[in-house]
Design an enzyme around this catalytic site. Structure first.
Site, PDB file in Angstrom:
ATOM      1  N   HIS A   1      -5.630   7.403  -0.370  1.00  0.00           N
ATOM      2  CA  HIS A   1      -5.847   7.964  -1.692  1.00  0.00           C
ATOM      3  C   HIS A   1      -4.553   7.984  -2.485  1.00  0.00           C
ATOM      4  CE1 HIS A   1      -4.332  11.404   0.587  1.00  0.00           C
ATOM      5  NE2 HIS A   1      -4.016  11.985  -0.553  1.00  0.00           N
ATOM      6  N   PHE A   2      -4.686   7.927  -3.786  1.00  0.00           N
ATOM      7  CA  PHE A   2      -3.599   8.122  -4.734  1.00  0.00           C
ATOM      8  C   PHE A   2      -3.920   9.383  -5.536  1.00  0.00           C
ATOM      9  CE2 PHE A   2      -3.869   3.650  -3.818  1.00  0.00           C
ATOM     10  CZ  PHE A   2      -2.561   3.194  -3.773  1.00  0.00           C
TER      11      PHE A   2
END
Length: 551
Positions: free
Chosen positions: A344-345
């Site tokens: 994830h970012f």
């Protein structure tokens, strides 16, 4: 039936029929409040404001009241070319429920990124009674639909400038930018966040770079124990631990995929393609700032927290598509304070420059595809800056190859994507290792600040009132200096990165095998960075393992 509409940040009241205000939801009160750097209600960040409330998306307005009928009239910020009548509603303020001023405090809750992030004991108990939470796993996903934003792939970084520059027209508000804000605001209205982040006190610390300090007392208390080893950057995905397939579908804002016909498309309700595993944008229920979201590439593939070329390019497309310089995207590797081992970012809005963005740089080299690599100067954390490139993919491939090199060699790192995807900061770090070795002072440990990508960029999220009140340029600098690799080790890591970039994919495995394994291995001297050119950065340099965690 009486309806309560709450208004905050009232600047002044002229007459009973006219109120100049900026509208903010609060529970049953009218709060007089000064705008804050993180939460000023008004214009979009791209117009110099902070996107703290879409009710005043245009940047200001007038509320006229008569006979309990209220019309909110908006003026488009800095462009008095349009007049919007935005909403019509009943307005009544109970004397018992109104107040002139109110102090808001952050509720002390566990630090989580989803409302369904539970302790393992609670999760086990829940399984026995079925799911029932409308999640993204096989139990709930059949037949489910979510909004879909199909973005247009830009072949050339300059193409967006050409499009926006036609006939010298004012650039339109980017649709993705408005979509993120609107959907995030909707989730706030539905009460999905664990606290109101706009109530957090924020200030710019006086100093050369203007570090930003925020007091957020709700994120760290009763913190969920880390569910993976902190001494390994690459670890396998574990479906038994919390991951983003366990979030409720109401926390997902939309799917984010490339358009099939090359044009931007938005579908309010689209089936979830389980076979192709969509990428999604979801809220962080414990936000650091307004509009704090998570980009989760190919969510159903359950990828561990590790960069790959395809996922990093997706992150760049998101920042480019948003088209807002105050919308930054960040990445934390394991060992650099990522808390969930599911790829994830993170991204959010902050309407002031980050200190790292203002730091001077020194050019190291320009690659054949015009990607420029520079080194940060006069900043407490040593790092590299990537910008330029003939295409967005060329820039993305260069940075992702550097990230892959670091993670394959067990070097924790953080990434900040800024300037609508045109500028990327890559910072290897060793704070967690120093913590484990007892090399961090008790005074710094007492702050409970974990320097992840946002702190390294200059946005200091502080947990204690004492640290916030005493926040200074010197204190921020002292904390971040503990994050940085030593100059010697940074040169060694740079040589490793440049070898990989020069040789492409084939160099990643070779570089991983070439990294010296003995802590006392002596390094050969390196040339000055100014001497590194397109043909000379293949040289490999050995060195000590000062900030690389070995098994």
């Amino acid at each position: 039936v009486r309806q309560i509409v709450d208004i905050t940040a009232i600047h002044r009241v002229y007459r009973p029929l006219l109120i100049h205000a900026r509208s903010v939801r609060r529970k049953s009160c009218v709060i007089e409040r000064n705008p804050a750097p993180h939460g000023g209600r008004g214009a979009l960040p791209s117009e110099g404001g902070s996107p703290s409330d879409l009710l005043f998306l245009a940047g200001g307005g007038v509320i006229a009241r008569k006979n309990n009928l209220v019309v909110v009239v908006f003026f488009r910020s800095r462009r008095c070319c349009s007049l919007w009548v935005f909403i019509l509603f009943e307005f009544l303020l109970d004397k018992e429920r109104s107040c002139s001023k109110m102090m808001l405090r952050i509720k002390r809750v566990p630090t989580v990124v989803s409302n369904y992030q539970k302790d393992e004991t609670e999760e086990t108990a829940r399984r026995s009674s079925g799911c029932g939470k409308n999640c993204l796993r096989s139990c709930c996903i059949p037949g489910a639909k979510l909004p879909l934003y199909a973005f247009r792939k830009l072949n050339n970084i300059e193409s967006e400038k050409v499009v926006l520059g036609i006939e010298n027209k004012d650039p339109p508000v980017a649709f993705l930018d408005s979509l993120i804000l609107g959907e995030w605001e909707d989730r706030m209205q539905r009460g999905l966040f664990r606290y109101d982040v706009t109530a957090c006190e924020t200030k710019v610390i006086p100093g050369e770079y203007g570090f930003i300090a925020q007091l957020n007392e709700g994120r760290h208390l009763k913190k969920r124990p880390t569910e993976f080893r902190v001494d390994k950057v690459l670890q396998p995905f574990d479906g038994n631990k919390f991951n983003f397939t366990k979030v409720g579908q109401e926390e997902v804002l939309f799917q984010f995929e490339a358009s099939e016909d090359g044009e931007v498309q938005f579908y309010p309700s689209a089936p979830i393609d389980v076979e192709n595993s969509p990428s999604v944008v979801a809220i962080n229920v414990s936000p650091i700032e307004y509009g704090h979201v998570l980009l989760i590439p190919r969510i159903l593939e359950c990828l561990p927290q590790r960069i790959d070329r395809e996922s990093f390019l997706l992150a760049l497309y998101m920042t480019a598509e948003a088209g807002n310089p105050y919308f930054r995207l960040g990445y934390n590797s394991l060992g650099a304070f990522a808390t969930i081992n599911h790829l994830h970012f993170q991204a959010y809005y902050l309407a002031v420059p980050f200190p790292i963005e203002k730091a001077p740089t020194k050019k190291i080299t320009t690659l054949y595809d015009e990607v420029i690599i520079s080194e940060l100067l006069s900043y407490p954390v040593r790092g590299l800056v990537f910008e330029g490139g003939n295409t967005l993919q060329a820039l993305s491939d260069t940075v992702s190859d550097a990230c892959i090199c670091l993670q394959e060699n067990n070097i924790p790192y953080n990434v900040l994507i800024s300037d609508c995807g045109k500028r990327i900061f890559l910072v290897p770090q060793c704070y967690a290792e120093k913590q484990a070795l007892g090399e961090v002072s008790p005074e710094l440990l007492d702050t409970q600040v974990n320097p992840a990508v946002w702190e390294i960029s200059g946005h200091m999220v502080l947990k204690r009132r004492k640290d916030y009140d005493e926040a200074s340029d010197e204190n921020a600098w002292r904390l971040l200096a503990e994050v940085s690799l030593s100059d010697e080790r940074f040169r060694e890591v740079n040589a490793l990165i440049f070898e990989v970039i020069a040789s492409g994919k084939d160099g990643i495995e070779h570089a991983a095998k070439s990294l010296p394994k003995e802590p006392d291995t002596k390094a050969e001297s390196t040339e000055e960075e100014s001497a590194i050119t397109k043909t000379s950065h293949r040289a490999m340099v050995g060195g000590t393992q000062e900030c690389v965690v070995l098994q």
